[in-house]
Design an enzyme around this catalytic site. Structure first.
Site, PDB file in Angstrom:
ATOM      1  N   ASN A   8      44.683  55.012  44.333  1.00  0.00           N
ATOM      2  CA  ASN A   8      44.646  54.455  45.594  1.00  0.00           C
ATOM      3  C   ASN A   8      46.023  54.676  45.827  1.00  0.00           C
ATOM      4  O   ASN A   8      47.135  55.209  45.311  1.00  0.00           O
ATOM      5  CB  ASN A   8      44.609  53.038  44.911  1.00  0.00           C
ATOM      6  CG  ASN A   8      45.210  52.574  44.155  1.00  0.00           C
ATOM      7  OD1 ASN A   8      45.154  53.221  43.285  1.00  0.00           O
ATOM      8  ND2 ASN A   8      45.723  51.357  43.920  1.00  0.00           N
ATOM      9  N   ILE A   9      46.235  54.818  47.525  1.00  0.00           N
ATOM     10  CA  ILE A   9      47.407  55.051  47.938  1.00  0.00           C
ATOM     11  C   ILE A   9      47.602  53.904  48.994  1.00  0.00           C
ATOM     12  O   ILE A   9      47.825  53.553  49.764  1.00  0.00           O
ATOM     13  CB  ILE A   9      46.661  56.216  48.802  1.00  0.00           C
ATOM     14  CG1 ILE A   9      47.009  57.933  48.186  1.00  0.00           C
ATOM     15  CG2 ILE A   9      48.526  56.633  49.857  1.00  0.00           C
ATOM     16  CD1 ILE A   9      46.595  58.624  49.033  1.00  0.00           C
TER      17      ILE A   9
ATOM     18  N   GLU B 145      38.577  55.899  45.489  1.00  0.00           N
ATOM     19  CA  GLU B 145      37.220  56.313  45.756  1.00  0.00           C
ATOM     20  C   GLU B 145      37.215  57.183  46.384  1.00  0.00           C
ATOM     21  O   GLU B 145      36.792  58.042  47.124  1.00  0.00           O
ATOM     22  CB  GLU B 145      36.077  54.962  45.561  1.00  0.00           C
ATOM     23  CG  GLU B 145      36.057  54.254  44.000  1.00  0.00           C
ATOM     24  CD  GLU B 145      36.667  52.584  44.348  1.00  0.00           C
ATOM     25  OE1 GLU B 145      38.249  53.375  44.550  1.00  0.00           O
ATOM     26  OE2 GLU B 145      36.627  51.839  43.236  1.00  0.00           O
TER      27      GLU B 145
ATOM     28  N   CYS C 153      34.270  51.286  49.882  1.00  0.00           N
ATOM     29  CA  CYS C 153      33.784  52.177  49.513  1.00  0.00           C
ATOM     30  C   CYS C 153      32.261  52.323  49.163  1.00  0.00           C
ATOM     31  O   CYS C 153      31.996  53.174  49.199  1.00  0.00           O
ATOM     32  CB  CYS C 153      34.767  52.109  47.975  1.00  0.00           C
ATOM     33  SG  CYS C 153      36.703  52.680  48.396  1.00  0.00           S
TER      34      CYS C 153
ATOM     35  N   CYS D 231      41.860  53.064  49.201  1.00  0.00           N
ATOM     36  CA  CYS D 231      41.225  52.708  47.630  1.00  0.00           C
ATOM     37  C   CYS D 231      40.772  55.289  46.786  1.00  0.00           C
ATOM     38  O   CYS D 231      40.585  55.549  47.637  1.00  0.00           O
ATOM     39  CB  CYS D 231      39.666  52.287  47.101  1.00  0.00           C
ATOM     40  SG  CYS D 231      39.395  50.531  47.731  1.00  0.00           S
TER      41      CYS D 231
ATOM     42  N   CYS E  15      35.232  48.427  46.058  1.00  0.00           N
ATOM     43  CA  CYS E  15      35.178  47.505  46.714  1.00  0.00           C
ATOM     44  C   CYS E  15      33.630  47.559  47.974  1.00  0.00           C
ATOM     45  O   CYS E  15      33.556  48.648  47.616  1.00  0.00           O
ATOM     46  CB  CYS E  15      36.357  47.729  47.151  1.00  0.00           C
ATOM     47  SG  CYS E  15      36.625  48.699  48.956  1.00  0.00           S
TER      48      CYS E  15
HETATM   49  N1  THU Z   1      41.305  49.581  44.666  1.00  0.00           N
HETATM   50  C1  THU Z   1      40.605  50.617  44.585  1.00  0.00           C
HETATM   51  O1  THU Z   1      41.323  51.682  44.273  1.00  0.00           O
HETATM   52  N2  THU Z   1      39.552  50.954  44.398  1.00  0.00           N
HETATM   53  C2  THU Z   1      38.873  50.162  43.901  1.00  0.00           C
HETATM   54  O2  THU Z   1      37.773  49.585  43.418  1.00  0.00           O
HETATM   55  C3  THU Z   1      39.505  48.171  43.666  1.00  0.00           C
HETATM   56  C4  THU Z   1      40.278  48.529  44.947  1.00  0.00           C
HETATM   57  C5  THU Z   1      42.915  49.508  45.309  1.00  0.00           C
HETATM   58  C6  THU Z   1      43.373  49.184  46.065  1.00  0.00           C
HETATM   59  C7  THU Z   1      44.815  48.417  46.127  1.00  0.00           C
HETATM   60  O3  THU Z   1      45.646  49.579  46.664  1.00  0.00           O
HETATM   61  C8  THU Z   1      44.432  47.970  44.897  1.00  0.00           C
HETATM   62  O4  THU Z   1      43.872  48.437  44.043  1.00  0.00           O
HETATM   63  C9  THU Z   1      44.709  46.389  45.064  1.00  0.00           C
HETATM   64  O5  THU Z   1      43.300  45.367  45.734  1.00  0.00           O
END
Ligand code: THU
Length: 131
Positions: A42-43, A55, A89, A53, A86
């Site tokens: 995630n960035i 994914e 994604c 995210c 989420c």
């Molecule tokens: N996030 C993801 O990268 N993948 C997920 O499946 C759930 C949420 C990240 C987005 C954000 O940077 C952090 O987690 C909190 O929501």
């Protein structure tokens, strides 16, 4: 490829997570039909909404490098809980993956994970077939 290996790759991908706002670090490892594995994290962004995210980072890396069909994705977080993707994604996965076949491997730790099909996580989703 073994699921354990993909899960380990997702935990490695998490190391690059940029999450200074949520402090919620996520890694993903996406297995293409070619056998290649694409890593993502995630960035986050100070403006919040541009956050990507893990994914989607992995899917977009893969598609931008010419791969469009995938077998599985493993997800790894920091918490001792099974990490599920989420809604956004899930929608992105539905664009490129066969929902009945594509496996979403939700890890709790390196050895404990649950495997779902995209169909289970995203029933009745909107996909290219609906256009
Ligand atoms: N996030 C993801 O990268 N993948 C997920 O499946 C759930 C949420 C990240 C987005 C954000 O940077 C952090 O987690 C909190 O929501």
């Amino acid at each position: 490829m073994e699921k354990e290996k993909l899960v380990r790759a997702a935990y490695q991908a998490k190391e690059f997570s940029y999450a200074p706002y949520s402090n919620f670090h996520v890694g993903a490892a996406l297995l293409g039909e070619s056998g290649r594995v694409y890593l993502g994290c995630n960035i986050e962004n100070a403006a919040f909404s541009p956050t990507n995210c893990a994914e989607r980072t992995a899917v977009f890396k893969a598609v931008s490098e010419g791969e469009r069909k995938f077998k599985a994705i493993a997800l790894a977080g920091d918490k001792e809980e099974y990490l599920t993707p989420c809604g956004v994604c899930r929608q992105v996965m539905a664009e490129f993956c066969d929902p009945g076949d594509f496996q979403v491997i939700c890890a709790k730790n390196e050895t404990d994970f649950r495997v779902y099909t995209l169909q289970e996580l995203f029933p009745e989703g909107f996909s290219p077939e609906n256009l």
